[in-house]
Design a protein around this motif. Structure first.
Motif, PDB file in Angstrom:
ATOM      1  N   UNK A 136      -9.942  -8.081 -51.879  1.00 43.52           N
ATOM      2  CA  UNK A 136     -11.218  -7.466 -52.247  1.00 43.52           C
ATOM      3  C   UNK A 136     -12.373  -8.457 -52.082  1.00 43.52           C
ATOM      4  N   UNK A 137     -13.547  -7.917 -51.795  1.00 41.30           N
ATOM      5  CA  UNK A 137     -14.728  -8.775 -51.655  1.00 41.30           C
ATOM      6  C   UNK A 137     -15.049  -9.456 -52.979  1.00 41.30           C
ATOM      7  N   UNK A 138     -14.963  -8.691 -54.049  1.00 36.79           N
ATOM      8  CA  UNK A 138     -15.199  -9.236 -55.384  1.00 36.79           C
ATOM      9  C   UNK A 138     -13.859  -9.244 -56.119  1.00 36.79           C
ATOM     10  N   UNK A 139     -13.272 -10.412 -56.230  1.00 32.14           N
ATOM     11  CA  UNK A 139     -11.908 -10.533 -56.739  1.00 32.14           C
ATOM     12  C   UNK A 139     -11.877 -10.675 -58.254  1.00 32.14           C
ATOM     13  N   UNK A 140     -10.862 -10.064 -58.865  1.00 35.69           N
ATOM     14  CA  UNK A 140     -10.601 -10.254 -60.285  1.00 35.69           C
ATOM     15  C   UNK A 140     -10.114 -11.688 -60.491  1.00 35.69           C
ATOM     16  N   UNK A 141     -10.556 -12.358 -61.533  1.00 33.52           N
ATOM     17  CA  UNK A 141     -10.134 -13.746 -61.743  1.00 33.52           C
ATOM     18  C   UNK A 141      -8.609 -13.876 -61.854  1.00 33.52           C
ATOM     19  N   UNK A 142      -8.055 -14.846 -61.162  1.00 39.44           N
ATOM     20  CA  UNK A 142      -6.628 -15.114 -61.273  1.00 39.44           C
ATOM     21  C   UNK A 142      -5.741 -14.422 -60.264  1.00 39.44           C
ATOM     22  N   UNK A 143      -6.319 -13.612 -59.372  1.00 34.05           N
ATOM     23  CA  UNK A 143      -5.472 -12.946 -58.378  1.00 34.05           C
ATOM     24  C   UNK A 143      -4.978 -13.983 -57.366  1.00 34.05           C
ATOM     25  N   UNK A 144      -3.877 -13.699 -56.673  1.00 32.82           N
ATOM     26  CA  UNK A 144      -3.400 -14.635 -55.656  1.00 32.82           C
ATOM     27  C   UNK A 144      -4.451 -14.878 -54.583  1.00 32.82           C
ATOM     28  N   UNK A 145      -4.405 -16.065 -54.025  1.00 39.06           N
ATOM     29  CA  UNK A 145      -5.325 -16.439 -52.956  1.00 39.06           C
ATOM     30  C   UNK A 145      -4.500 -16.770 -51.713  1.00 39.06           C
ATOM     31  N   UNK A 146      -4.832 -16.090 -50.612  1.00 39.65           N
ATOM     32  CA  UNK A 146      -4.071 -16.288 -49.381  1.00 39.65           C
ATOM     33  C   UNK A 146      -5.001 -16.589 -48.217  1.00 39.65           C
ATOM     34  N   UNK A 147      -4.456 -17.279 -47.237  1.00 38.43           N
ATOM     35  CA  UNK A 147      -5.119 -17.479 -45.949  1.00 38.43           C
ATOM     36  C   UNK A 147      -4.195 -16.878 -44.907  1.00 38.43           C
ATOM     37  N   UNK A 148      -4.645 -15.826 -44.238  1.00 44.46           N
ATOM     38  CA  UNK A 148      -3.773 -15.096 -43.322  1.00 44.46           C
ATOM     39  C   UNK A 148      -3.871 -15.629 -41.894  1.00 44.46           C
ATOM     40  N   UNK A 149      -2.710 -15.699 -41.254  1.00 47.88           N
ATOM     41  CA  UNK A 149      -2.610 -16.182 -39.875  1.00 47.88           C
ATOM     42  C   UNK A 149      -1.798 -15.167 -39.073  1.00 47.88           C
ATOM     43  N   UNK A 150      -2.446 -14.388 -38.210  1.00 46.92           N
ATOM     44  CA  UNK A 150      -1.718 -13.372 -37.447  1.00 46.92           C
ATOM     45  C   UNK A 150      -0.825 -13.988 -36.375  1.00 46.92           C
ATOM     46  N   UNK A 151       0.390 -13.455 -36.291  1.00 47.43           N
ATOM     47  CA  UNK A 151       1.306 -13.818 -35.212  1.00 47.43           C
ATOM     48  C   UNK A 151       1.040 -12.829 -34.089  1.00 47.43           C
ATOM     49  N   UNK A 152       0.339 -13.266 -33.070  1.00 49.79           N
ATOM     50  CA  UNK A 152      -0.168 -12.340 -32.057  1.00 49.79           C
ATOM     51  C   UNK A 152       0.736 -12.221 -30.840  1.00 49.79           C
ATOM     52  N   UNK A 153       1.729 -13.088 -30.736  1.00 50.04           N
ATOM     53  CA  UNK A 153       2.634 -13.037 -29.594  1.00 50.04           C
ATOM     54  C   UNK A 153       4.069 -13.161 -30.074  1.00 50.04           C
ATOM     55  N   UNK A 154       4.960 -12.363 -29.480  1.00 49.88           N
ATOM     56  CA  UNK A 154       6.374 -12.488 -29.832  1.00 49.88           C
ATOM     57  C   UNK A 154       7.132 -13.362 -28.832  1.00 49.88           C
TER      58      UNK A 154
END
Length: 255
Positions: free
Chosen positions: A118-136
Motif C-alpha cells: 500500500x502507498x500508506x502502510x500500517x506501522x509494522x507491516x512487512x517490508x519487501x524489495x521485489x526483484x522480478x525474474x524476467x527470464x527462465x
C-alpha cells in the motif's frame, strides 16, 4: 553449501486434517510433513525457497536467525501464505527483505498482501524489495549468489525450479522439457517432487520422478512434496534405488 528441508509435504501437509490412515497416524517423525520449503546456506548467504503457511514454525524449528532473500517457485498459497512472517527479519535486520519471483507471481503477492504494498502502510507491516525474474533461461544474482532458473510445468501453470551451484530444487511439477533437463544435468544433488504412486494431473508420481532422477544420475536425488498416499517413509524408502531418498522435515544435506 548446506541445505535444510524445512517442509516436505503436499499442500494439505501430513498428517492431513481428519485423516487416520496409517501414514497420518504414524509416530515416525519422518511422516510428519509441513508444507514444502527449503533453506539454502551458501557463500555466507541465507536463502529460503517458498514461504508457505508453516513458515514461522519452520524457521523457528531450524533456528534461522538471519535471512538474506526469499525466492518463490510459483504463486499457490501453500508456497506463499507465510510471507507476512518475514516482518521479524525486517525488525531484526533493519532492512527490506529481497523477494525474487516471476512478474506474474509478484502481481499475485501484491493482490494477496495489498497492505504490504500500500502507498500508506500500517506501522509494522512487512517490508519487501521485489526483484522480478524476467527470464527462465538466464541466471540472476541473489545477494551475490548466482541462481539458474529451471522452467517446469505444474499442469498448465509455468513454475520455476532453481539451480544453485550443484544443487537443483524442483517442486510442484509434472513436466520438464529437454532444455530444462539439460540445465539440471550435472547437479550433485537434485530435489524433485513426487506426490504419490498413481499419476497426478499436476505432480510427478514416484515412478516418474525416479525415472527422471535415474536419467540425470545425481550423486543423490531427494523426493519432496509428498502426500500421505505415498506411504510410510520407512517402507517407501526401502524400495528406492541406492542414490534416491525421500526427504523429510529437518533433513540437512551438505554439498
Amino acid at each position: 553449501m548446506q541445505v535444510t528441508f524445512l517442509g516436505t509435504g503436499t499442500s494439505q501437509g501430513v498428517p492431513m486434517i481428519g485423516c487416520h490412515c496409517p501414514v497420518c497416524s504414524s509416530v515416525d517423525y519422518r511422516d510428519k510433513r509441513l508444507r514444502v520449503s527449503v533453506h539454502v546456506q551458501t557463500q555466507g548467504k541465507s536463502l529460503i525457497i517458498d514461504s508457505g503457511p508453516d513458515f514461522r514454525q519452520q524457521v523457528l524449528r531450524a533456528r534461522i536467525d538471519h535471512l538474506d532473500a526469499l525466492l518463490f517457485t510459483h504463486e499457490h498459497k501453500d508456497h506463499t501464505a507465510g510471507m507476512d512472517d518475514i516482518r521479524a527479519y525486517n525488525f531484526k535486520q533493519q532492512q527490506d527483505m529481497p523477494v525474487y519471483a516471476e512478474p506474474r507471481v509478484l502481481e499475485q503477492l501484491r493482490r494477496e498482501y495489498a497492505y504490504i504494498f500500500a502507498e500508506h502502510k500500517y506501522p509494522g507491516v512487512p517490508k519487501v524489495a521485489t526483484y522480478p525474474i524476467v527470464s527462465d533461461s538466464d541466471s540472476f544474482l541473489v545477494e551475490g549468489v548466482e541462481v539458474h532458473p529451471i522452467r517446469a510445468l505444474h499442469y498448465k501453470l509455468p513454475v520455476l525450479g532453481f539451480r544453485i551451484d550443484n544443487f537443483t530444487y524442483i517442486t510442484d511439477a509434472n513436466h520438464l522439457s529437454q532444455e530444462s533437463l539439460d540445465r539440471v544435468r550435472g547437479s550433485e544433488v537434485i530435489v524433485l517432487n513426487a506426490l504419490r504412486h498413481e499419476q497426478h494431473i499436476s505432480h510427478f508420481s514416484l515412478s516418474e520422478a525416479v525415472a527422471i532422477l535415474a536419467d540425470l544420475a545425481p550423486r543423490v536425488g531427494y523426493i519432496t512434496h509428498i502426500g500421505h498416499q505415498l506411504g510410510k517413509h520407512r517402507e517407501v524408502e526401502a524400495t528406492l534405488p541406492e542414490n534416491i531418498r525421500l526427504a523429510y522435515d529437518g533433513l540437512q544435506v551438505t554439498l
